[in-house]
Motif scaffolding. Sequence first.
Motif, PDB file in Angstrom:
ATOM      1  N   MET A 121       0.816  -1.221   0.000  1.00 60.84           N
ATOM      2  CA  MET A 121       0.000   0.000   0.000  1.00 60.84           C
ATOM      3  C   MET A 121       0.848   1.270   0.000  1.00 60.84           C
ATOM      4  O   MET A 121       0.604   2.188  -0.781  1.00 60.84           O
ATOM      5  CB  MET A 121      -0.879  -0.060   1.245  1.00 60.84           C
ATOM      6  CG  MET A 121      -1.838   1.036   1.416  1.00 60.84           C
ATOM      7  SD  MET A 121      -3.099   0.446   2.544  1.00 60.84           S
ATOM      8  CE  MET A 121      -2.438   0.876   4.084  1.00 60.84           C
ATOM      9  N   VAL A 122       1.849   1.321   0.866  1.00 57.57           N
ATOM     10  CA  VAL A 122       2.626   2.557   1.024  1.00 57.57           C
ATOM     11  C   VAL A 122       3.417   2.895  -0.243  1.00 57.57           C
ATOM     12  O   VAL A 122       3.232   3.979  -0.811  1.00 57.57           O
ATOM     13  CB  VAL A 122       3.540   2.470   2.265  1.00 57.57           C
ATOM     14  CG1 VAL A 122       4.384   3.719   2.385  1.00 57.57           C
ATOM     15  CG2 VAL A 122       2.720   2.217   3.507  1.00 57.57           C
ATOM     16  N   PRO A 123       4.281   1.972  -0.718  1.00 51.97           N
ATOM     17  CA  PRO A 123       5.028   2.321  -1.934  1.00 51.97           C
ATOM     18  C   PRO A 123       4.124   2.546  -3.147  1.00 51.97           C
ATOM     19  O   PRO A 123       4.416   3.426  -3.965  1.00 51.97           O
ATOM     20  CB  PRO A 123       5.954   1.123  -2.161  1.00 51.97           C
ATOM     21  CG  PRO A 123       5.468   0.049  -1.271  1.00 51.97           C
ATOM     22  CD  PRO A 123       4.718   0.680  -0.170  1.00 51.97           C
ATOM     23  N   LEU A 124       3.042   1.800  -3.242  1.00 47.64           N
ATOM     24  CA  LEU A 124       2.157   1.953  -4.392  1.00 47.64           C
ATOM     25  C   LEU A 124       1.482   3.326  -4.373  1.00 47.64           C
ATOM     26  O   LEU A 124       1.421   4.021  -5.396  1.00 47.64           O
ATOM     27  CB  LEU A 124       1.107   0.841  -4.389  1.00 47.64           C
ATOM     28  CG  LEU A 124       0.361   0.625  -5.690  1.00 47.64           C
ATOM     29  CD1 LEU A 124       1.323   0.340  -6.826  1.00 47.64           C
ATOM     30  CD2 LEU A 124      -0.627  -0.536  -5.557  1.00 47.64           C
ATOM     31  N   ALA A 125       1.024   3.732  -3.195  1.00 48.71           N
ATOM     32  CA  ALA A 125       0.388   5.054  -3.090  1.00 48.71           C
ATOM     33  C   ALA A 125       1.384   6.139  -3.452  1.00 48.71           C
ATOM     34  O   ALA A 125       1.051   7.120  -4.122  1.00 48.71           O
ATOM     35  CB  ALA A 125      -0.143   5.262  -1.675  1.00 48.71           C
ATOM     36  N   ARG A 126       2.633   5.944  -3.044  1.00 50.54           N
ATOM     37  CA  ARG A 126       3.672   6.927  -3.334  1.00 50.54           C
ATOM     38  C   ARG A 126       3.952   6.987  -4.840  1.00 50.54           C
ATOM     39  O   ARG A 126       4.013   8.069  -5.425  1.00 50.54           O
ATOM     40  CB  ARG A 126       4.922   6.519  -2.561  1.00 50.54           C
ATOM     41  CG  ARG A 126       6.072   7.451  -2.781  1.00 50.54           C
ATOM     42  CD  ARG A 126       7.043   7.335  -1.652  1.00 50.54           C
ATOM     43  NE  ARG A 126       6.523   7.978  -0.454  1.00 50.54           N
ATOM     44  CZ  ARG A 126       7.310   8.501   0.490  1.00 50.54           C
ATOM     45  NH1 ARG A 126       8.604   8.443   0.369  1.00 50.54           N
ATOM     46  NH2 ARG A 126       6.783   9.069   1.543  1.00 50.54           N
ATOM     47  N   MET A 128       1.969   6.157  -7.213  1.00 58.54           N
ATOM     48  CA  MET A 128       0.807   6.737  -7.872  1.00 58.54           C
ATOM     49  C   MET A 128       0.796   8.250  -7.698  1.00 58.54           C
ATOM     50  O   MET A 128       0.439   8.990  -8.607  1.00 58.54           O
ATOM     51  CB  MET A 128      -0.476   6.138  -7.293  1.00 58.54           C
ATOM     52  CG  MET A 128      -0.707   4.720  -7.737  1.00 58.54           C
ATOM     53  SD  MET A 128      -1.081   4.690  -9.490  1.00 58.54           S
ATOM     54  CE  MET A 128      -0.919   2.981  -9.865  1.00 58.54           C
TER      55      MET A 128
ATOM     56  N   PRO B  66       6.879  -2.871  -6.097  1.00 59.81           N
ATOM     57  CA  PRO B  66       6.529  -2.168  -4.856  1.00 59.81           C
ATOM     58  C   PRO B  66       6.857  -2.973  -3.595  1.00 59.81           C
ATOM     59  O   PRO B  66       7.174  -2.385  -2.557  1.00 59.81           O
ATOM     60  CB  PRO B  66       5.012  -1.960  -4.967  1.00 59.81           C
ATOM     61  CG  PRO B  66       4.730  -1.988  -6.410  1.00 59.81           C
ATOM     62  CD  PRO B  66       5.725  -2.933  -7.013  1.00 59.81           C
ATOM     63  N   LEU B  69      10.375  -2.139  -2.989  1.00 59.66           N
ATOM     64  CA  LEU B  69      10.412  -0.742  -2.561  1.00 59.66           C
ATOM     65  C   LEU B  69       9.992  -0.612  -1.107  1.00 59.66           C
ATOM     66  O   LEU B  69      10.611   0.108  -0.326  1.00 59.66           O
ATOM     67  CB  LEU B  69       9.425   0.083  -3.401  1.00 59.66           C
ATOM     68  CG  LEU B  69       9.903   0.740  -4.671  1.00 59.66           C
ATOM     69  CD1 LEU B  69       8.779   1.600  -5.241  1.00 59.66           C
ATOM     70  CD2 LEU B  69      11.112   1.611  -4.391  1.00 59.66           C
ATOM     71  N   GLY B  70       8.921  -1.320  -0.759  1.00 62.33           N
ATOM     72  CA  GLY B  70       8.356  -1.222   0.586  1.00 62.33           C
ATOM     73  C   GLY B  70       9.323  -1.747   1.627  1.00 62.33           C
ATOM     74  O   GLY B  70       9.529  -1.119   2.674  1.00 62.33           O
ATOM     75  N   PHE B  73      11.997   0.695   1.970  1.00 60.81           N
ATOM     76  CA  PHE B  73      11.458   1.890   2.596  1.00 60.81           C
ATOM     77  C   PHE B  73      11.353   1.724   4.110  1.00 60.81           C
ATOM     78  O   PHE B  73      11.489   2.688   4.868  1.00 60.81           O
ATOM     79  CB  PHE B  73      10.086   2.134   1.981  1.00 60.81           C
ATOM     80  CG  PHE B  73       9.568   3.513   2.158  1.00 60.81           C
ATOM     81  CD1 PHE B  73      10.390   4.600   1.965  1.00 60.81           C
ATOM     82  CD2 PHE B  73       8.248   3.731   2.514  1.00 60.81           C
ATOM     83  CE1 PHE B  73       9.908   5.881   2.123  1.00 60.81           C
ATOM     84  CE2 PHE B  73       7.766   4.994   2.672  1.00 60.81           C
ATOM     85  CZ  PHE B  73       8.596   6.082   2.477  1.00 60.81           C
ATOM     86  N   GLN B 288      -0.197   4.905   7.692  1.00 56.46           N
ATOM     87  CA  GLN B 288       0.094   5.489   6.394  1.00 56.46           C
ATOM     88  C   GLN B 288      -0.796   6.699   6.133  1.00 56.46           C
ATOM     89  O   GLN B 288      -0.318   7.768   5.784  1.00 56.46           O
ATOM     90  CB  GLN B 288      -0.102   4.440   5.297  1.00 56.46           C
ATOM     91  CG  GLN B 288       0.487   4.829   3.961  1.00 56.46           C
ATOM     92  CD  GLN B 288      -0.554   5.327   2.991  1.00 56.46           C
ATOM     93  OE1 GLN B 288      -1.742   5.204   3.241  1.00 56.46           O
ATOM     94  NE2 GLN B 288      -0.112   5.899   1.895  1.00 56.46           N
ATOM     95  N   PRO B 294       4.622   6.826   6.839  1.00 59.93           N
ATOM     96  CA  PRO B 294       4.713   5.783   5.812  1.00 59.93           C
ATOM     97  C   PRO B 294       5.828   4.766   6.042  1.00 59.93           C
ATOM     98  O   PRO B 294       5.642   3.580   5.757  1.00 59.93           O
ATOM     99  CB  PRO B 294       4.951   6.563   4.518  1.00 59.93           C
ATOM    100  CG  PRO B 294       5.309   7.937   4.930  1.00 59.93           C
ATOM    101  CD  PRO B 294       4.723   8.164   6.275  1.00 59.93           C
ATOM    102  N   SER B 298       5.382   0.851   6.370  1.00 57.04           N
ATOM    103  CA  SER B 298       6.083  -0.120   5.535  1.00 57.04           C
ATOM    104  C   SER B 298       6.672  -1.243   6.365  1.00 57.04           C
ATOM    105  O   SER B 298       6.655  -2.408   5.957  1.00 57.04           O
ATOM    106  CB  SER B 298       7.219   0.559   4.770  1.00 57.04           C
ATOM    107  OG  SER B 298       6.697   1.294   3.716  1.00 57.04           O
ATOM    108  N   SER B 301       3.963  -3.468   7.108  1.00 56.92           N
ATOM    109  CA  SER B 301       3.627  -4.240   5.907  1.00 56.92           C
ATOM    110  C   SER B 301       4.561  -5.427   5.752  1.00 56.92           C
ATOM    111  O   SER B 301       4.142  -6.532   5.426  1.00 56.92           O
ATOM    112  CB  SER B 301       3.773  -3.379   4.659  1.00 56.92           C
ATOM    113  OG  SER B 301       2.777  -2.412   4.613  1.00 56.92           O
TER     114      SER B 301
END
Lengths: 275, 326
Positions: A121-126, A128, B66, B69-70, B73, B288, B294, B298, B301
């Motif tokens: 959710m977090v990276p995807l929202a970012r 986007m 992602p 990335l997450g 992050f 988030q 965020p 993460s 997550s």
Amino acid sequence: MSRVPLGRWVVAIPMSLLALATIYPLLFTVNVAMKTRRDYILDRFSLTDALRFENISTAWNSVGMGRYFVNSVLVVTCSVALLLLFGSMAGFALSQLRFRGSSALFLACLAGLFVPFQVIMVPLARTMADSGLIDTYPGLILVYVAQFLPFTVFLMTSYYKTIPSEIVDAARIDGNSVYGVYRRIMLPLGTPALLSVGILNALFCWNDVLMSLVMMPSADHRTLMVGVTSLRGQYSDDIPTFASGVLIAAIPVLVVYLFLQRQIADGVAAGSTKG
Amino acid sequence: MPIGNVQPSVRPAQAGRTDGAVARSSVRRGGARSRRTGGGVWSERLAPLVLVAPAVLIIVVLRLYPLLLGVNFSFTGDGARNGMAVGLDNYRELFEDPLFRTALGNVGLLVLLLPVAVAIPGLLATFIYLRVPGHRLYRGVYFFPAVLSPVIVGAIFNLLLAFDGPLNAVLGSVGVSPVDWLGDPDLAMFIVVGVHIWATFGMALVVFLAGFATLDSALLDAARVDGASLPQVIWHVIIPSLTRTIQFVFVTTMIGMLTSMFGLLFVMTSGGPEGSTYLPEYYIWIQQGQMNRPALASAASTVLFVIMLVVGLLQINLLRRAGKEA
């Protein structure tokens, strides 16, 4: 079991009660939506004295459920169309065409099944937000497509595997290009699976709340389910309007279910037995 | 037969009206006339990739990348320390946060309730398979709530379980004092899980019934001729023959509990009372979207992802072992 009919009935009684418990909450909501506020406060359970649609129209117009309904229809239609297009294309290629790297690509698609939205959710929202897609319809549509594509590709691939490869070979000998085979043979042959997967995807997208909450912050872009959540605070003392809002969101699902129950159940079953 | 190789030999018409083999060899020689043909072959060769590309690109860019990335992050900071590497600070903060601990405790509760959530649809499917009176009807009715959004289910139960709502009114009429179903920290999580099971058991039921369709009915008849009782039939015939289905239902039910209760939590309790109904997914959303943390989200997550992997692998292993012993 036929030799112990009594035993069968002993089981049937709790099962019927459970069936009642399964549909009663919805029937209750329908009934409440038809009542006036005063009737509801006086007696919650009595049947409504008339089929009143004022609450529904209040919810549709002044509460804004109509607007959210249109948003949801738009987003769900586009998402499902893209899912079916990309899913059937990939399913055809992965099941009927042999090419280098096909199994690796299939695995990449499958891996998507194990990544729930909550986790990314977090990276995807970012991402986007960076690409300017947040709070736009294409953004939400893309998120839905990405969410349900692994499942769609998986089901379409296993469905197309059941089609004999001779059909593809014969179509090729008749002078069709690969794309021609896809358009003229595979799409029509895939109709039952496309219908089943399409309905399931439509339900998933229609019912989603989390992705929509994250992707569509502004009020006029809300989808219907987010609209339902906003009813809670505002209409907690006007239960009939609240129930009407809930009903507006539930009715399309109810209609789809009544007519296409088989396809939905088949889709779920196919997802499980082919796994 | 590989499609790409079939192409030149079966389509002389497009291959410049020459024999397929000639066309192919002239491609290699790079003759002027056949370059066009070569392009055709190439586009046919590329066709599978073109067909797969949209799906693979979307899944890789918007699902798999992602994830990396997450994770990455989660090792950076929030707010003033935005983008700076902070090592395990987020994870340390996470495990010290009572809300996240409650969320993990609730995951434990879900694991404990999992056998119930699997046994109910399993038993009901068995009865439907054995054709209790009305079996046709039950399947359709039981499956119905499974197609409703958790938001709708949650809203309906909000209505029914309100302190001044219908359920308490019924209890009051038989002399029971009203219960604050969703306001009591010791009770609320059980109620939400109960509603989740109510809403989703139909899904597992359909999966079980699909499993039953593959069951060899001769086995059942044999057991019945031997005079086996229903519990014996379930234990010795049905469970061993349906190991795969049961395994699948265990894993999907657990994953469903971990990833599709957000709507219920959001509508019914908003994580309350006193944070007692937090689950990792709700925690992620709060950090988030509401708390603007965020990086911390993460980290949560990543923990959720690890939990899901462990749960999946563990259950598959346990059930495989149990299946071998049986």
